[in-house]
Design a protein around this motif. Sequence first.
Motif, PDB file in Angstrom:
ATOM      1  N   CYS A  81       3.514  10.122  -9.617  1.00 52.61           N
ATOM      2  CA  CYS A  81       2.734  10.404 -10.825  1.00 52.61           C
ATOM      3  C   CYS A  81       2.184  11.826 -10.792  1.00 52.61           C
ATOM      4  O   CYS A  81       2.266  12.573 -11.766  1.00 52.61           O
ATOM      5  CB  CYS A  81       1.564   9.436 -10.945  1.00 52.61           C
ATOM      6  SG  CYS A  81       2.030   7.914 -11.733  1.00 52.61           S
ATOM      7  N   SER A  82       1.602  12.196  -9.657  1.00 53.14           N
ATOM      8  CA  SER A  82       0.981  13.513  -9.570  1.00 53.14           C
ATOM      9  C   SER A  82       2.037  14.605  -9.694  1.00 53.14           C
ATOM     10  O   SER A  82       1.797  15.640 -10.315  1.00 53.14           O
ATOM     11  CB  SER A  82       0.203  13.653  -8.262  1.00 53.14           C
ATOM     12  OG  SER A  82       1.091  13.769  -7.191  1.00 53.14           O
TER      13      SER A  82
ATOM     14  N   ARG B  49       0.831  -1.202   0.000  1.00 55.21           N
ATOM     15  CA  ARG B  49       0.000   0.000   0.000  1.00 55.21           C
ATOM     16  C   ARG B  49       0.871   1.261   0.000  1.00 55.21           C
ATOM     17  O   ARG B  49       0.617   2.224  -0.720  1.00 55.21           O
ATOM     18  CB  ARG B  49      -0.919  -0.042   1.230  1.00 55.21           C
ATOM     19  CG  ARG B  49      -2.052   0.942   1.149  1.00 55.21           C
ATOM     20  CD  ARG B  49      -3.074   0.632   2.236  1.00 55.21           C
ATOM     21  NE  ARG B  49      -3.697   1.872   2.643  1.00 55.21           N
ATOM     22  CZ  ARG B  49      -3.395   2.516   3.769  1.00 55.21           C
ATOM     23  NH1 ARG B  49      -2.504   2.017   4.600  1.00 55.21           N
ATOM     24  NH2 ARG B  49      -4.002   3.635   4.056  1.00 55.21           N
TER      25      ARG B  49
ATOM     26  N   LEU C 116       1.763   6.876  -6.666  1.00 51.60           N
ATOM     27  CA  LEU C 116       0.715   7.848  -6.984  1.00 51.60           C
ATOM     28  C   LEU C 116       1.237   9.274  -6.838  1.00 51.60           C
ATOM     29  O   LEU C 116       1.030  10.139  -7.698  1.00 51.60           O
ATOM     30  CB  LEU C 116      -0.487   7.650  -6.062  1.00 51.60           C
ATOM     31  CG  LEU C 116      -1.674   6.893  -6.646  1.00 51.60           C
ATOM     32  CD1 LEU C 116      -2.809   6.868  -5.635  1.00 51.60           C
ATOM     33  CD2 LEU C 116      -2.133   7.562  -7.922  1.00 51.60           C
ATOM     34  N   ILE C 117       1.951   9.488  -5.705  1.00 54.77           N
ATOM     35  CA  ILE C 117       2.496  10.830  -5.465  1.00 54.77           C
ATOM     36  C   ILE C 117       3.472  11.211  -6.578  1.00 54.77           C
ATOM     37  O   ILE C 117       3.447  12.317  -7.123  1.00 54.77           O
ATOM     38  CB  ILE C 117       3.181  10.889  -4.080  1.00 54.77           C
ATOM     39  CG1 ILE C 117       2.109  10.796  -2.984  1.00 54.77           C
ATOM     40  CG2 ILE C 117       3.974  12.173  -3.914  1.00 54.77           C
ATOM     41  CD1 ILE C 117       2.677  10.588  -1.613  1.00 54.77           C
TER      42      ILE C 117
ATOM     43  N   PHE D 131       2.396   1.828  -3.340  1.00 53.91           N
ATOM     44  CA  PHE D 131       1.361   2.313  -4.250  1.00 53.91           C
ATOM     45  C   PHE D 131       1.126   3.815  -4.065  1.00 53.91           C
ATOM     46  O   PHE D 131       1.094   4.596  -5.027  1.00 53.91           O
ATOM     47  CB  PHE D 131       0.064   1.521  -3.979  1.00 53.91           C
ATOM     48  CG  PHE D 131      -1.044   1.881  -4.920  1.00 53.91           C
ATOM     49  CD1 PHE D 131      -0.960   1.569  -6.273  1.00 53.91           C
ATOM     50  CD2 PHE D 131      -2.170   2.534  -4.465  1.00 53.91           C
ATOM     51  CE1 PHE D 131      -1.974   1.889  -7.134  1.00 53.91           C
ATOM     52  CE2 PHE D 131      -3.181   2.864  -5.323  1.00 53.91           C
ATOM     53  CZ  PHE D 131      -3.093   2.539  -6.665  1.00 53.91           C
ATOM     54  N   ILE D 132       1.028   4.212  -2.774  1.00 58.65           N
ATOM     55  CA  ILE D 132       0.826   5.635  -2.486  1.00 58.65           C
ATOM     56  C   ILE D 132       2.016   6.459  -2.983  1.00 58.65           C
ATOM     57  O   ILE D 132       1.860   7.520  -3.593  1.00 58.65           O
ATOM     58  CB  ILE D 132       0.603   5.846  -0.976  1.00 58.65           C
ATOM     59  CG1 ILE D 132      -0.782   5.297  -0.592  1.00 58.65           C
ATOM     60  CG2 ILE D 132       0.697   7.319  -0.608  1.00 58.65           C
ATOM     61  CD1 ILE D 132      -1.011   5.254   0.879  1.00 58.65           C
TER      62      ILE D 132
END
Lengths: 221, 72
Positions: free
Chosen positions: B13-14, B3, B10-11, B6-7
């Motif tokens: 990517c953003s 998890r 995501l960060i 994954f987070i």
Amino acid sequence: MIMKHWYKIISVFIIFYTLVWGLLNPVPRLDILNETIRNVYYHVPIWFAMLFMMLVSLIFSIKSLSTNKLADDIKAYNAAVVGFFFSIPGLLTGSVWAKFTWTTWWTFQDPKLNGVAISILIYLAYFILRFSIDDELKRARISAVYNVFAFVMMNVFIMILPRLTDSLHPGNGGNPAFAKYDLDSNMRMVFYPAVVGWLLFSFWLFQIKNRISFLNNKLDD
Amino acid sequence: MIRNIFIFLLILCSIALKAQEAHLPNMAETFRNDGKIYVVISVISIIFFSIVLFLIFLERKIKRLEDKFKGN
């Protein structure tokens, strides 16, 4: 009535369309140019109109050499005047655009700018040559011959030489103009009609000028 | 653990997206969203049509003069 004025109506509609849609349509996002890329719709067609009028002037000059009619000579002169008139907003808009993208009003680095300056002087010389000859027939012949020379020189200076060296203008320095990197399909939708519209508009001005000079001639008779 | 990774991704990517966004050249978007571009278009159109009207009236005047000369 429509038969006589069709090209004027078309030119007004087309130019109106380019004024509206030219400001609204999506354009490529580019650094430095940003929104000023829309100037392509207004600055470039003005130059095309100038080139077109000079071509009309050349045609009537050649015609006057073969027919010896003074009317053709006057038309050649009027076309050159209208073309010259279009070169002034062409220069001014280019200068303003250059100030905000190339950071200078005028640069001698760019062969197209120099070529345009020389071409304008060449056509100024054409007008001065005309004014300096009093005899009408002599004036028609000499200025027609000079006009052929002037048109060729203008094309060398603004179409050929800028393509042989590096230029800040797109489509110069070896590339054909309006390659696929310069204009996207959205821009073509406005740019090509704008060229047609301004060509027709310049032809309208040319006709008005002709009619006035023929009236003037009749008045002299 | 998964998890967290994954987070983290995501960060990442953003951030990458944001960097791309920041690079986009400025295109006067607020001006357009306010609808002010229509003000500019109407001003330009009024100027253009007044020039066209001027040319039409000029042509009519020339036509009248031409008719006068034909009459003589």
